[in-house]
Design a protein around this motif. Sequence first.
Motif, PDB file in Angstrom:
ATOM      1  N   PRO A  22     -54.904  48.989  96.032  1.00 52.76           N
ATOM      2  CA  PRO A  22     -54.851  50.251  95.282  1.00 52.76           C
ATOM      3  C   PRO A  22     -54.819  51.492  96.161  1.00 52.76           C
ATOM      4  O   PRO A  22     -54.109  52.458  95.840  1.00 52.76           O
ATOM      5  CB  PRO A  22     -56.125  50.200  94.428  1.00 52.76           C
ATOM      6  CG  PRO A  22     -56.436  48.756  94.304  1.00 52.76           C
ATOM      7  CD  PRO A  22     -56.019  48.137  95.604  1.00 52.76           C
ATOM      8  N   LEU A  23     -55.572  51.499  97.250  1.00 58.07           N
ATOM      9  CA  LEU A  23     -55.577  52.665  98.122  1.00 58.07           C
ATOM     10  C   LEU A  23     -54.192  52.915  98.697  1.00 58.07           C
ATOM     11  O   LEU A  23     -53.685  54.057  98.676  1.00 58.07           O
ATOM     12  CB  LEU A  23     -56.589  52.487  99.261  1.00 58.07           C
ATOM     13  CG  LEU A  23     -56.608  53.596 100.325  1.00 58.07           C
ATOM     14  CD1 LEU A  23     -56.924  54.945  99.686  1.00 58.07           C
ATOM     15  CD2 LEU A  23     -57.598  53.257 101.425  1.00 58.07           C
ATOM     16  N   ARG A  24     -53.572  51.862  99.189  1.00 57.14           N
ATOM     17  CA  ARG A  24     -52.215  51.996  99.726  1.00 57.14           C
ATOM     18  C   ARG A  24     -51.246  52.490  98.661  1.00 57.14           C
ATOM     19  O   ARG A  24     -50.448  53.401  98.913  1.00 57.14           O
ATOM     20  CB  ARG A  24     -51.740  50.633 100.257  1.00 57.14           C
ATOM     21  CG  ARG A  24     -50.310  50.605 100.787  1.00 57.14           C
ATOM     22  CD  ARG A  24     -49.762  49.196 100.799  1.00 57.14           C
ATOM     23  NE  ARG A  24     -49.696  48.637  99.455  1.00 57.14           N
ATOM     24  CZ  ARG A  24     -49.534  47.333  99.191  1.00 57.14           C
ATOM     25  NH1 ARG A  24     -49.464  46.466 100.176  1.00 57.14           N
ATOM     26  NH2 ARG A  24     -49.481  46.906  97.932  1.00 57.14           N
ATOM     27  N   ASP A  25     -51.327  51.919  97.471  1.00 62.77           N
ATOM     28  CA  ASP A  25     -50.372  52.296  96.434  1.00 62.77           C
ATOM     29  C   ASP A  25     -50.608  53.702  95.910  1.00 62.77           C
ATOM     30  O   ASP A  25     -49.657  54.396  95.532  1.00 62.77           O
ATOM     31  CB  ASP A  25     -50.406  51.275  95.293  1.00 62.77           C
ATOM     32  CG  ASP A  25     -49.751  49.958  95.687  1.00 62.77           C
ATOM     33  OD1 ASP A  25     -48.967  49.956  96.648  1.00 62.77           O
ATOM     34  OD2 ASP A  25     -50.040  48.928  95.042  1.00 62.77           O
ATOM     35  N   ARG A  26     -51.865  54.148  95.891  1.00 64.83           N
ATOM     36  CA  ARG A  26     -52.122  55.539  95.496  1.00 64.83           C
ATOM     37  C   ARG A  26     -51.518  56.507  96.517  1.00 64.83           C
ATOM     38  O   ARG A  26     -51.007  57.580  96.161  1.00 64.83           O
ATOM     39  CB  ARG A  26     -53.621  55.779  95.339  1.00 64.83           C
ATOM     40  CG  ARG A  26     -54.174  55.306  94.000  1.00 64.83           C
ATOM     41  CD  ARG A  26     -55.556  55.868  93.738  1.00 64.83           C
ATOM     42  NE  ARG A  26     -56.542  55.333  94.673  1.00 64.83           N
ATOM     43  CZ  ARG A  26     -57.255  54.227  94.448  1.00 64.83           C
ATOM     44  NH1 ARG A  26     -57.090  53.544  93.324  1.00 64.83           N
ATOM     45  NH2 ARG A  26     -58.134  53.811  95.328  1.00 64.83           N
ATOM     46  N   LEU A  27     -51.581  56.138  97.790  1.00 64.58           N
ATOM     47  CA  LEU A  27     -50.964  56.964  98.831  1.00 64.58           C
ATOM     48  C   LEU A  27     -49.441  56.915  98.738  1.00 64.58           C
ATOM     49  O   LEU A  27     -48.750  57.908  98.972  1.00 64.58           O
ATOM     50  CB  LEU A  27     -51.416  56.489 100.215  1.00 64.58           C
ATOM     51  CG  LEU A  27     -52.886  56.714 100.567  1.00 64.58           C
ATOM     52  CD1 LEU A  27     -53.228  56.003 101.873  1.00 64.58           C
ATOM     53  CD2 LEU A  27     -53.202  58.198 100.682  1.00 64.58           C
ATOM     54  N   ASN A  28     -48.924  55.738  98.384  1.00 65.18           N
ATOM     55  CA  ASN A  28     -47.467  55.553  98.335  1.00 65.18           C
ATOM     56  C   ASN A  28     -46.815  56.202  97.116  1.00 65.18           C
ATOM     57  O   ASN A  28     -45.642  56.592  97.172  1.00 65.18           O
ATOM     58  CB  ASN A  28     -47.121  54.060  98.320  1.00 65.18           C
ATOM     59  CG  ASN A  28     -47.207  53.425  99.692  1.00 65.18           C
ATOM     60  OD1 ASN A  28     -47.226  54.124 100.707  1.00 65.18           O
ATOM     61  ND2 ASN A  28     -47.268  52.100  99.736  1.00 65.18           N
TER      62      ASN A  28
END
Length: 414
Positions: A162-168
């Motif tokens: 989730p952290l990566r996808d929120r940044l992406n």
Amino acid sequence: MKILMLSSTFPYPPSRGGTQVRTFNLLKYLSRRHDVILGTVRSPDVTDAQIDALRGQVTELAVFETPGTVSTGIAGKIRRFSQFLLSGTPPNVLSSYSTAMQNWADELVTAGKCDAVTCEHSVNEIYVRPEWRQKLLTVANIHSSVWGTCREMLATGTSENPLRDRLNLPLLARYEQRYCAKFSRIATTTSTDKQQLLELLSPPRLRGKADFFVPPIDVIPNGVDVAEFPYRAIDPGGHTLIFAGAMNNLPNIDAARFLSLQILPSLQQRYRDTTLILVGASPVPSVLALGKLPGIQVVGRVQRMAEYLHQAAVCVVPMRIGFGIKNKTLEAMAAGTPVVASDRGLEGLAVDGSTSEPIRALRANEVQEYVEAITSLFENHQLRQELSDSARSFVESQYTWDIIGRQYDRLFQL
């Protein structure tokens, strides 16, 4: 017309995933009416015989080697995200990019050797120069929105990171807005995909800007090779379920685990002999581990998917993420195997029945809904036959590759 098709997925044989199946069948149709020049990349498992077979389908074929391997580990991830942040292009697009194929495409367009260019999947947009739209027709057959898919995974709690996808997510929005503006036309597989793109491409801050172009978006669904998926000869009955798909693909992994760990145990409490066959290429460890559970068989890649569909009483498509029309759903319907599927698994398909249309599949999203729908099919031969007959007729009337190919061909005539 001379059409340049670009595909970083080698599209033969058409049995390794939705992108490959769609690309091959569309180029096969276009090749009957146009001169198709195909540029593609071979993965290590592609054989010379497969290249020769594909060459026979097109006017000209150029095959390029797979780009170098991508660095792994934390340092590699940080490097890829930094590159995404600076360049605006996602790591998976850059990792499949072939400079040799780019040079080849540039030379063809510069020399005026093609009238149109089509990218078979959004990852191939990288090869299309923005200025090409001023001199020839450019089509992006994107399948579905990468921004929309990322947003859905975050909203449904199915993201692996989730952290990566929120940044992406904002980076993917910027990326998709930028690349869509390069094309004369865009094709998606469902109206949901189209609406997502229109939402992304028409924010208030961009409306009226002279330099911002929103291309027409056409909905062109997937199809089925009905000869490859013949209608079943008999109803096998029994309590065998099947789920099919590439088993290294995140939406399919999630669906296989949801079916195996949450739906199947409840069914086995009612029918102790209930079994599940998971069929599809490249099963990852988390899918292989499911084969150790009672009643589950992990098969991997098979030569003829229809043979396995014909053995099952019910095909379950419990997709929770991933937009677009699912080949696996259409293929089961063509084979005559009754389908129970989620909203995502049935996206773009009119299957629920009405006063003028028969029911073609059963819809479920929660565990208990799946259990009740599958139970109704286990118990009711007439219902199984009704779904089997109506689903096959539905595919034959609307979703053969000839029908879909004609729709795609019209984009090049406008």
